[in-house]
Design an enzyme around this catalytic site. Structure first.
Site, PDB file in Angstrom:
ATOM      1  N   GLY A   1      14.373  -2.698  11.086  1.00  0.00           N
ATOM      2  CA  GLY A   1      14.011  -3.084  12.444  1.00  0.00           C
ATOM      3  C   GLY A   1      15.050  -4.080  12.950  1.00  0.00           C
ATOM      4  O   GLY A   1      15.441  -4.998  12.238  1.00  0.00           O
TER       5      GLY A   1
ATOM      6  N   ASN B   1      13.530 -18.176 -53.217  1.00  0.00           N
ATOM      7  CA  ASN B   1      14.556 -17.175 -52.930  1.00  0.00           C
ATOM      8  C   ASN B   1      14.058 -15.795 -53.329  1.00  0.00           C
ATOM      9  O   ASN B   1      13.574 -15.599 -54.446  1.00  0.00           O
ATOM     10  CB  ASN B   1      15.842 -17.500 -53.699  1.00  0.00           C
ATOM     11  CG  ASN B   1      17.000 -16.646 -53.189  1.00  0.00           C
ATOM     12  OD1 ASN B   1      17.610 -16.962 -52.167  1.00  0.00           O
ATOM     13  ND2 ASN B   1      17.283 -15.552 -53.885  1.00  0.00           N
TER      14      ASN B   1
ATOM     15  N   ALA C   1       0.809  -1.222   0.000  1.00  0.00           N
ATOM     16  CA  ALA C   1       0.000   0.000   0.000  1.00  0.00           C
ATOM     17  C   ALA C   1       0.842   1.271   0.000  1.00  0.00           C
ATOM     18  O   ALA C   1       0.345   2.357  -0.290  1.00  0.00           O
ATOM     19  CB  ALA C   1      -0.940   0.002   1.202  1.00  0.00           C
TER      20      ALA C   1
ATOM     21  N   LYS D   1       5.615   2.273  -6.767  1.00  0.00           N
ATOM     22  CA  LYS D   1       6.863   1.511  -6.571  1.00  0.00           C
ATOM     23  C   LYS D   1       6.731   0.036  -6.940  1.00  0.00           C
ATOM     24  O   LYS D   1       7.565  -0.497  -7.676  1.00  0.00           O
ATOM     25  CB  LYS D   1       7.330   1.632  -5.117  1.00  0.00           C
ATOM     26  CG  LYS D   1       8.531   0.754  -4.808  1.00  0.00           C
ATOM     27  CD  LYS D   1       9.179   1.078  -3.493  1.00  0.00           C
ATOM     28  CE  LYS D   1       8.529   0.375  -2.335  1.00  0.00           C
ATOM     29  NZ  LYS D   1       9.262   0.609  -1.081  1.00  0.00           N
TER      30      LYS D   1
ATOM     31  N   ARG E   1      10.583   7.518  -2.544  1.00  0.00           N
ATOM     32  CA  ARG E   1      11.996   7.629  -2.922  1.00  0.00           C
ATOM     33  C   ARG E   1      12.283   7.136  -4.336  1.00  0.00           C
ATOM     34  O   ARG E   1      13.363   7.339  -4.869  1.00  0.00           O
ATOM     35  CB  ARG E   1      12.862   6.879  -1.896  1.00  0.00           C
ATOM     36  CG  ARG E   1      13.062   7.661  -0.609  1.00  0.00           C
ATOM     37  CD  ARG E   1      13.684   6.819   0.482  1.00  0.00           C
ATOM     38  NE  ARG E   1      12.729   5.852   1.027  1.00  0.00           N
ATOM     39  CZ  ARG E   1      13.033   4.912   1.918  1.00  0.00           C
ATOM     40  NH1 ARG E   1      14.276   4.789   2.349  1.00  0.00           N
ATOM     41  NH2 ARG E   1      12.109   4.083   2.366  1.00  0.00           N
TER      42      ARG E   1
ATOM     43  N   ASP F   1       7.747  -5.268  -1.962  1.00  0.00           N
ATOM     44  CA  ASP F   1       8.905  -4.646  -2.615  1.00  0.00           C
ATOM     45  C   ASP F   1      10.194  -5.453  -2.414  1.00  0.00           C
ATOM     46  O   ASP F   1      11.281  -4.905  -2.468  1.00  0.00           O
ATOM     47  CB  ASP F   1       9.088  -3.213  -2.102  1.00  0.00           C
ATOM     48  CG  ASP F   1       9.328  -3.145  -0.600  1.00  0.00           C
ATOM     49  OD1 ASP F   1       9.299  -4.203   0.066  1.00  0.00           O
ATOM     50  OD2 ASP F   1       9.548  -2.029  -0.094  1.00  0.00           O
TER      51      ASP F   1
ATOM     52  N   ALA G   1      14.962  -8.991 -62.502  1.00  0.00           N
ATOM     53  CA  ALA G   1      15.519  -7.963 -61.607  1.00  0.00           C
ATOM     54  C   ALA G   1      14.887  -6.612 -61.919  1.00  0.00           C
ATOM     55  O   ALA G   1      14.562  -6.315 -63.074  1.00  0.00           O
ATOM     56  CB  ALA G   1      17.024  -7.881 -61.787  1.00  0.00           C
TER      57      ALA G   1
HETATM   58  C1  UD1 Z   1       9.595  -2.492   7.789  1.00  0.00           C
HETATM   59  C2  UD1 Z   1       9.678  -3.087   9.196  1.00  0.00           C
HETATM   60  C3  UD1 Z   1      11.144  -3.223   9.588  1.00  0.00           C
HETATM   61  C4  UD1 Z   1      11.862  -4.074   8.582  1.00  0.00           C
HETATM   62  C5  UD1 Z   1      11.676  -3.528   7.155  1.00  0.00           C
HETATM   63  C6  UD1 Z   1      12.207  -4.520   6.153  1.00  0.00           C
HETATM   64  C7  UD1 Z   1       7.714  -2.420  10.473  1.00  0.00           C
HETATM   65  C8  UD1 Z   1       7.161  -1.472  11.471  1.00  0.00           C
HETATM   66  N1  UD1 Z   1       8.983  -2.232  10.125  1.00  0.00           N
HETATM   67  O1  UD1 Z   1      10.163  -1.182   7.866  1.00  0.00           O
HETATM   68  O2  UD1 Z   1      11.234  -3.818  10.872  1.00  0.00           O
HETATM   69  O3  UD1 Z   1      13.228  -4.170   8.896  1.00  0.00           O
HETATM   70  O4  UD1 Z   1      10.281  -3.329   6.868  1.00  0.00           O
HETATM   71  O5  UD1 Z   1      12.207  -3.958   4.864  1.00  0.00           O
HETATM   72  O6  UD1 Z   1       6.995  -3.311  10.053  1.00  0.00           O
HETATM   73  N2  UD1 Z   1       3.096  -0.854   3.996  1.00  0.00           N
HETATM   74  C9  UD1 Z   1       1.734  -0.843   3.819  1.00  0.00           C
HETATM   75  N3  UD1 Z   1       0.976  -0.030   4.594  1.00  0.00           N
HETATM   76  C10 UD1 Z   1       1.516   0.745   5.554  1.00  0.00           C
HETATM   77  C11 UD1 Z   1       2.916   0.722   5.747  1.00  0.00           C
HETATM   78  C12 UD1 Z   1       3.683  -0.095   4.948  1.00  0.00           C
HETATM   79  O7  UD1 Z   1       1.209  -1.555   2.960  1.00  0.00           O
HETATM   80  O8  UD1 Z   1       0.746   1.444   6.221  1.00  0.00           O
HETATM   81  C13 UD1 Z   1       3.893  -1.725   3.158  1.00  0.00           C
HETATM   82  C14 UD1 Z   1       4.838  -0.959   2.257  1.00  0.00           C
HETATM   83  O9  UD1 Z   1       4.236  -0.693   1.003  1.00  0.00           O
HETATM   84  C15 UD1 Z   1       6.016  -1.915   2.121  1.00  0.00           C
HETATM   85  C16 UD1 Z   1       5.981  -2.674   3.441  1.00  0.00           C
HETATM   86  O10 UD1 Z   1       4.704  -2.521   3.977  1.00  0.00           O
HETATM   87  O11 UD1 Z   1       5.827  -2.850   1.070  1.00  0.00           O
HETATM   88  C17 UD1 Z   1       7.043  -2.197   4.409  1.00  0.00           C
HETATM   89  O12 UD1 Z   1       6.784  -0.840   4.698  1.00  0.00           O
HETATM   90  P1  UD1 Z   1       7.944   0.218   4.837  1.00  0.00           P
HETATM   91  O13 UD1 Z   1       7.348   1.536   5.079  1.00  0.00           O
HETATM   92  O14 UD1 Z   1       8.893   0.075   3.714  1.00  0.00           O
HETATM   93  O15 UD1 Z   1       8.578  -0.300   6.203  1.00  0.00           O
HETATM   94  P2  UD1 Z   1      10.026  -0.053   6.705  1.00  0.00           P
HETATM   95  O16 UD1 Z   1      10.093   1.248   7.371  1.00  0.00           O
HETATM   96  O17 UD1 Z   1      10.995  -0.345   5.637  1.00  0.00           O
HETATM   97 CA    CA Z   2      10.977  -0.809   3.304  1.00  0.00          CA
END
Ligand code: UD1
Ligand code: CA
Length: 485
Positions: free
Chosen positions: A150, A388, A14, A26, A19, A113, A434
């Site tokens: 994390g 040909n 979602a 993405k 970035r 992703d 030709a």
């Molecule tokens: C998250 C983890 C982190 C981990 C990292 C690995 C949490 C709180 N943190 O951090 O521990 O090391 O992934 O890559 O879980 N997404 C949603 N809805 C939201 C938020 C995120 O669908 O409300 C989805 C994003 O599109 C993405 C994934 O969840 O595909 C991870 O979200 P992202 O914001 O990238 O989390 P990180 O901060 O990277």
């Molecule tokens: Ca991430």
């Protein structure tokens, strides 16, 4: 089918992915022939889950339409505001329960992703989860640089996982930990549902963290476990286009390795790019600078490249395709294409046929053993066997409004520099002279001559260009000719 078939896989997709600095969401950016989320869905499918839910939010119409295209069975759950990974999983589970699904068993959560994640790693996670009888099992990895991830906090004495602390919420000591949360989990469905109801938002981002579920379950006395990924690169999450290129390179390497181990020679893996959907037979050979895309297939002993791009193209056994661009073409066994050929959609080359140098084909079939060796355009045509086509010929298929078809029989010999003005048919065994502009059908076995008669105007240069170099050369030629006699 997987021995540990999960009740559901929930894919989190979602987020906006700011970035990437892109108009494209993405998870729809593509590497090796699939979108990022497409790779995750494909790996998830290897587990044969009863339900597969993708949580969509940002640009959800576009993402949903894409998902319907790549996997008709996938469900989507909408997360209107991105309130965190825990909230996202909750939306996924509510979508299922809202449509009457009572989950029983394991729920796997993955991020949309992480395109390098394999089905095999998900299988290992599911199997460790089942074997250890855990309430939750997190897939972790040791990474060289854990910034932004994390951190996995373990009990000093027992080594048991006690919590996951987000980078932004971590102490300096916790930030030094190099074991990180990959974002992939196996959960007991019921315990996950209950724990998500207890997740709070009192953290630096004000979000519902999925990672908090670990601490909640642990405090309630449930087993929390971890599975360490064999290769940390597999959990690479894509946040920007530098990581996108890195993931593409790694996945390409993996695909090429698989091809080579199955018997394909890849002369230069560094300049060869293939999609996940490309298939090979043993002893196919790929020269440098080659891109093989989509549903391209190389049969045994075929040879492709250098500097060739094939999209959805099949190359038959022993065929040779060099310096060529082809899209939705079929190259028969033993056929030759190029150097410098362009095969557009619907080009079908029979066994041992040839589309040679500077030849363009479109919606045209070439029968067995037939050849278009040099400098020609063959559009909207059917050519029989062992025919040909003379050098520098054009199948004149377009009258400015409509396209028309040309039919040429078997064992024909068309002369060099012919314009074959469609619609027109040349019968079996016919020849054309030709320089002909063929506008009328040619009966089998005839010779068609369709060009102006040659007329030589003697002495023209001496009269019209007196004193020129040409006139002197002609005069000398005449004298030589006379003295020879
Ligand atoms: C998250 C983890 C982190 C981990 C990292 C690995 C949490 C709180 N943190 O951090 O521990 O090391 O992934 O890559 O879980 N997404 C949603 N809805 C939201 C938020 C995120 O669908 O409300 C989805 C994003 O599109 C993405 C994934 O969840 O595909 C991870 O979200 P992202 O914001 O990238 O989390 P990180 O901060 O990277
Ligand atoms: Ca991430």
């Amino acid at each position: 089918m997987s021995a540990n078939r999960p009740a559901a896989v929930v894919v989190l997709a979602a987020g906006e992915g700011t970035r990437m600095k892109s108009a494209t969401p993405k998870v729809l950016h593509a590497i090796c022939g699939r979108s990022l989320v497409g790779h995750v869905v494909a790996a998830s499918r290897e587990l044969s889950p009863e339900h597969l839910v993708v949580v969509v939010g940002h640009a959800r119409e576009q993402v949903t339409a894409h998902l319907a295209e790549i996997d008709a069975e996938v469900r989507t759950a909408v997360q209107h505001e991105q309130n965190g990974t825990g909230h996202a999983v909750r939306m996924g589970l509510e979508e299922l329960s809202g449509s009457g699904v009572a989950l029983d068993g394991t729920v796997i959560v993955v991020c949309g992703d992480t395109p390098l994640l394999t089905g095999a790693t998900l299988e290992r996670l599911a199997s460790a989860h089942a074997t250890d009888g855990n309430a939750v099992t997190v897939l972790t990895a040791e990474v060289p640089d854990s910034t932004g991830y994390g951190r996995i906090v373990r009990d000093a004495a027992s080594g048991a996982v006690t919590a996951i602390v987000e980078h932004k919420d971590a102490t300096d000591a916790q930030r030094a930990i190099r074991e990180i949360n990959s974002g992939v989990f196996a959960f007991d469905a019921q315990l996950l549902t209950d724990a998500l109801g207890k997740v709070r938002t009192d953290n630096s981002q004000g979000e519902e963290y999925l990672t908090d579920v670990l601490g909640i379950l642990r405090e309630a006395g449930h087993r929390v476990g971890a599975a360490v990924a064999g290769d940390h690169r597999e959990i690479l999450g894509i946040n920007n286009r530098v990581q996108l290129a890195e993931a593409r390179r790694l996945l390409n390497e993996r695909l090429l390795e698989r091809a080579m181990l199955s018997g394909v020679t890849v002369v230069d893996p560094g300049t060869t790019w293939i999609d996940a959907t490309v298939t090979f037979e043993p002893d196919a050979l790929v020269h440098p600078g080659t891109q093989l895309l989509g549903a391209t297939h190389l049969a045994a002993h075929s040879e492709v490249g250098p500097n060739t791009r094939l999209t959805d193209t099949t190359v038959g056994e022993g065929a040779v395709v060099s310096f060529t661009v082809a899209d939705r073409a079929e190259v028969g066994a033993g056929a030759g294409v190029g150097p410098y050929a362009y095969l557009r959609p619907g080009s079908r080359l029979g066994a041992k046929s040839k589309a040679g140098t500077y030849v363009e084909m479109k919606n045209a079939s070439l029968g067995e053993g037939s050849k278009v060796p040099h400098l020609s355009y063959v559009g909207d045509a059917t050519i029989g066997d062992h025919t040909n086509i003379g050098a520098a010929s054009v199948f004149v298929n377009y009258d400015g409004v409509n396209k028309h078809h040309t039919t040429i029989g078997s064992h024909c010999r068309t002369g060099a520099d012919n314009m074959l003005v469609a619609p027109v048919t040349i019968g079996d065994g016919a020849y054309t002279a030709a320089g002909s502009v063929i506008t009328k059908d040619v009966p089998p076995g005839s010779l068609a001559v369709a060009r102006g008669q040659q007329r030589n105007i003697e002495g023209w240069v001496a009269r019209k260009r007196p004193g020129s170099a040409a006139a002197r050369a002609a005069e000398n030629a005449h004298q030589d000719h006379q003295s020879d006699q």
